[in-house]
Scaffold this active site. Structure first.
Site, mmCIF file in Angstrom:
data_model
loop_
_atom_site.group_PDB
_atom_site.id
_atom_site.type_symbol
_atom_site.label_atom_id
_atom_site.label_comp_id
_atom_site.label_asym_id
_atom_site.label_seq_id
_atom_site.Cartn_x
_atom_site.Cartn_y
_atom_site.Cartn_z
ATOM 1 N N GLU A 105 0.825 -1.216 0.000
ATOM 2 C CA GLU A 105 0.000 0.000 0.000
ATOM 3 C C GLU A 105 0.858 1.265 0.000
ATOM 4 O OE1 GLU A 105 -2.229 -1.646 3.370
ATOM 5 O OE2 GLU A 105 -4.066 -1.218 2.246
ATOM 6 N N GLU A 125 -3.794 -9.469 3.414
ATOM 7 C CA GLU A 125 -4.625 -9.215 4.598
ATOM 8 C C GLU A 125 -5.773 -10.206 4.729
ATOM 9 O OE1 GLU A 125 -3.345 -6.962 2.617
ATOM 10 O OE2 GLU A 125 -2.659 -5.209 3.755
#
Ligand code: 3HC
Ligand code: NAI
Length: 697
Positions: A105, A125
């Site tokens: 990210e 995730e």
């Protein structure tokens, strides 16, 4: 620059380097260090471009998972990434190894991304029961498109450098030294007058989106039944089409905060650390040298031998398969080829990869051809005399230092080792069927197995993409010993009043892929019959056993393979159809045994199946057969389909509470006798108010 972040300048380029071993996870100190470094570079009028890179084994393994569940501390990752993205000075992420989770990210917030050949990115995730919580659901679809982004987010799998370049994630793949290449790239940007290029400003191509989301929802419903994170991920990616990036970030954060508190995410985080903890083995220090595994051999090319050979070949290890005759070898190799070809035709394997994998598998009937193998894994019939004879031959043929492993699921590894003059080199490597698919390797250390053999086999498990767990010798090892406890009770429930479909539904609803009777039909009722016969002959016991499975086997019903077992299976179908004949048989057997059938509640079924399983896990821990509760969890998650969102039997036991389980076991013990005696360890935990997690090492 704070802990874990270095700052240097190279002419007009600022080089910010994460240095927080082992994986540059972004705990609060690292986040602060990056924020300070970016601010410093921005404030310095001489800096024309910024490079963000990582030292050590990878760019960045993401947010520090150990901080989850604790109060969040500023600077928050989302804000840090926004700070990078709105910089006027162009920021280049220079990636080697993994850029995953928050690490991916942050690179999405950078204006350009370059990588070396080792670079890969991903958003794992989902494997922690979460969604990417620092912009991944908003920026990745903007950068690579909805369909690839959804695939990456919902699989949690990593994408390599080449594919990353094709998707538009990487702007350039650098040959040679990464930092030097990144400096050249950054200087090129400056010279070319290229400024900041913000992912947030890209628009998403929404064509075909409705179908993409519908297809993904259908896939998730099949693959991730009962898990909440996948839908939260889809929702967040979907929002990227309709709301602004900042609104999307807020929605993503809301979903993340909800998920991080959920039992499912706690369970999956527990499993993440469990997998790594499993490599810490009592008596085997971390610096134990490992033997090099450059080639392998597998004895037997039946169901398991084929799967094991494929697992090794898939992991890059050349393997020679030895069979008893040319005919059985040809059959085994042809079936191996068919399995790969099936994956190619389903689109899950590229033809080139199939060819490469098959190319690593050769066959022989001559022991001389496997004399140089670094590890030999035996997978012939489950027959002690045969295995002893084979280990004698291996002892006489294999080079000194070769590891001699057995895939036995029930036999005593020490007895097999005693058939050789090198018991220190002998170990169990218990794969699960289908071995090329199932992730568990329940590795079994014998009384004399050398520490370096243990360390090598555990490393091999990881190298070929399996989850390795080291256990000790006992009947059934960890997994099957607990399975007996569970299946026995399921069978008694039939005698007492339940029907297969009722028991199976309760277990399915709990989250297992199927209940014990559908599972028995799949594995083959002939296989379990033979195992029972062997156990009865070798392990005398006064324990009650059910006569139902033997009766069904004696009717010639072998499960799915004969289209009749506990259920009926129509031609070409795997759907289990309840069979009135079996239900009548079960009711009749209750009568024969003088048992008055009663209504059995779903709750009783669940407790009666699960708590004895957990109780047996406690016995196993008490005896030291497994080193820690999380090892038992891994065996059941990766070998037996225990629902991943429940973290394994011992993690689940802690959620229910050891006291509660102990109380139920005491009642079951009173009602059914010693086979349901509460484990001493369970009793101890219940009385001291402790949990299995308190035993974790
Ligand atoms: N946080 C804390 N510890 C981490 C970590 C993380 N994100 N990632 C890895 N570690 C630890 C491991 O627990 C292990 O610790 P140990 O040595 O004490 O057992 C150590 O780092 C090394 O890990 P591996 O054995 O897995 O090392 P490898 O070199 O084999 O693999 C890796 C490195 C590819 C980075 C691998 O660790 C990995 O895939 N990690 C995934 C991490 C992950 O899930 N990241 C997402 C975090 S969630 C997130 O970022 C939220 C964000 O969206 C807001
Ligand atoms: P299988 O019957 O499918 O295959 C056994 C193979 O061994 C056959 O191909 C046979 O020709 C070969 N073989 C027999 N004697 C041989 C010899 N002397 N030399 C070379 N090859 C020989 O059996 P399966 O199911 O593959 O089981 C193998 C082992 O794996 C057993 O120990 C079993 O307990 C264990 N296991 C089986 C599991 C399963 O689900 N089938 C799961 C985990 C372990």
């Amino acid at each position: 620059m704070g802990d874990g972040v270095e700052f240097q300048t190279h002419g007009s380029i600022a080089l910010i380097t994460l240095n927080n071993p082992p994986v540059n996870a972004m705990g609060v100190a690292v986040r602060q260090g990056i924020a300070d470094a970016i601010a410093k570079a921005e404030a310095d009028g001489t800096i024309k471009a910024i490079i963000l890179t990582g030292r050590g084994r990878c760019f960045c393994g993401g947010a520090d998972i150990r901080e989850f569940g604790k109060p969040r501390e500023e600077p928050f990752l989302t804000n840090l990434i926004n700070q990078i993205e709105i910089c006027e000075t162009p920021v280049v992420a220079a990636i080697h190894g993994s850029a995953v989770g928050g690490g991916c990210e942050i690179s999405l917030g950078c204006h350009y991304r370059v990588g070396d050949a080792s670079a890969k990115f991903g958003l794992p995730e989902i494997k922690l029961g979460l969604l990417p919580g620092a912009g991944g659901t908003q920026r990745l679809p903007r950068l690579v498109g909805i369909a690839p982004a959804l695939d990456i987010i919902l699989s949690g799998d990593y994408v390599g450098a080449q594919m990353g370049r094709e998707l538009g994630f990487f702007d350039e793949i650098i040959d040679g030294d990464l930092v030097e290449g990144a400096l050249d790239y950054a200087n090129g940007l400056v010279a070319g007058g290229k400024g900041a290029r913000r992912t947030r400003e890209l628009t998403i191509d929404g064509s075909g989106a409705e179908k993409i989301f519908a297809d993904m929802r259908a896939k998730v419903a099949r693959r991730s039944r009962g898990l909440i994170a996948p839908e939260r991920c889809i929702e967040a990616v979907e929002s990227a089409l309709t709301i602004s990036l900042d609104e999307g970030l807020a929605l993503e954060r809301k979903n993340f905060d909800e998920l991080v508190q959920s039992d499912q995410s706690k369970a999956q985080r527990h499993l993440f650390f469990a997998e790594r903890q499993a490599h810490k083995i009592p008596g085997v220090p971390a610096d134990t040298p490992v033997r090099e595994i450059k080639s392998a051999a597998v004895i037997g090319c039946g169901t398991m031998g084929r799967g094991i050979a494929m697992s090794l070949a898939n992991g890059g290890v050349p393997v020679t398969v030895l069979e008893v005759s040319k005919d059985s070898l040809d059959t085994g190799l042809a079936l191996t080829r068919d399995t790969y070809a099936g994956s190619v035709s389903r689109g899950s394997l590229a033809q080139g990869d199939m060819d490469a994998r098959l190319g690593r598998i050769t066959g022989t009937t001559d022991y001389a051809d496997i004399a140089d193998a670094d590890i030999v894994i035996e997978a012939v019939f489950e027959d002690m005399d045969l295995k002893k004879q084979i280990f004698g031959t291996l002892d006489a043929t294999c080079k000194p230092g070769a590891i001699l492993a057995t895939n036995t699921s029930t036999l005593d590894v020490d007895e097999i080792a005693a058939a050789t003059k090198r018991p220190a080199d002998v170990i169990g490597t218990h794969f699960f069927s289908p071995a090329n698919v199932m992730k568990l390797m329940e590795n079994v250390r014998g009384g004399k197995t050398a520490p370096d053999v243990i360390a090598t086999v555990m490393k091999l498990s990881k190298d070929i993409g399996k989850v390795g767990v080291m256990v000790g010798v006992c009947d059934g090892f960890v997994g099957n010993r607990m399975l007996y406890a569970y299946k026995n009770q399921a069978e008694f429930l039939l005698e007492e009043g339940a029907l297969p479909r009722q028991v199976d539904k309760v277990i399915y609803d709990f989250g297992f892929p199927m209940g014990p009777f559908a599972m028995g039909d799949l594995a083959g009722l002939d296989v379990s019959y033979l195992i029972r016969q062997h156990r009865r002959a070798t392990i005398p016991s006064d324990d009650r056993t059910s006569i139902i499975p033997d009766r069904i086997y004696e009717m010639g019903r072998h499960g799915q393979k004969s289209r009749e077992g506990y259920y009926l299976y129509h031609e070409g179908s795997r759907v289990a159809v309840p069979d009135p004949e079996i239900e009548k048989l079960i009711v009749g057997i209750s009568g024969e045994l003088g048992i008055e059938r009663r209504e059995i509640s779903d709750r009783e079924i669940l407790e009666r199946c699960l708590y004895p399983l957990i109780n047996e896990g406690a016995n196993i821990l008490g005896e030291g057969i497994a080193s820690r509760p999380s090892d038992v969890d891994l065996v059941w998650i990766y070998g037996y389909g225990f629902p991943i969102g429940r973290g394994g039997p011992m993690f689940h036991a802690d959620l229910v509470g050891a006291k509660e389980i102990y109380e139920v076991m005491k009642k079951l013990h009173d009602a059914h006798g010693d086979m349901l005696k509460p484990a001493p360890l369970l009793e101890e935990l219940a009385k001291s108010g402790k949990s299995f997690a308190d035993l974790q090492s």
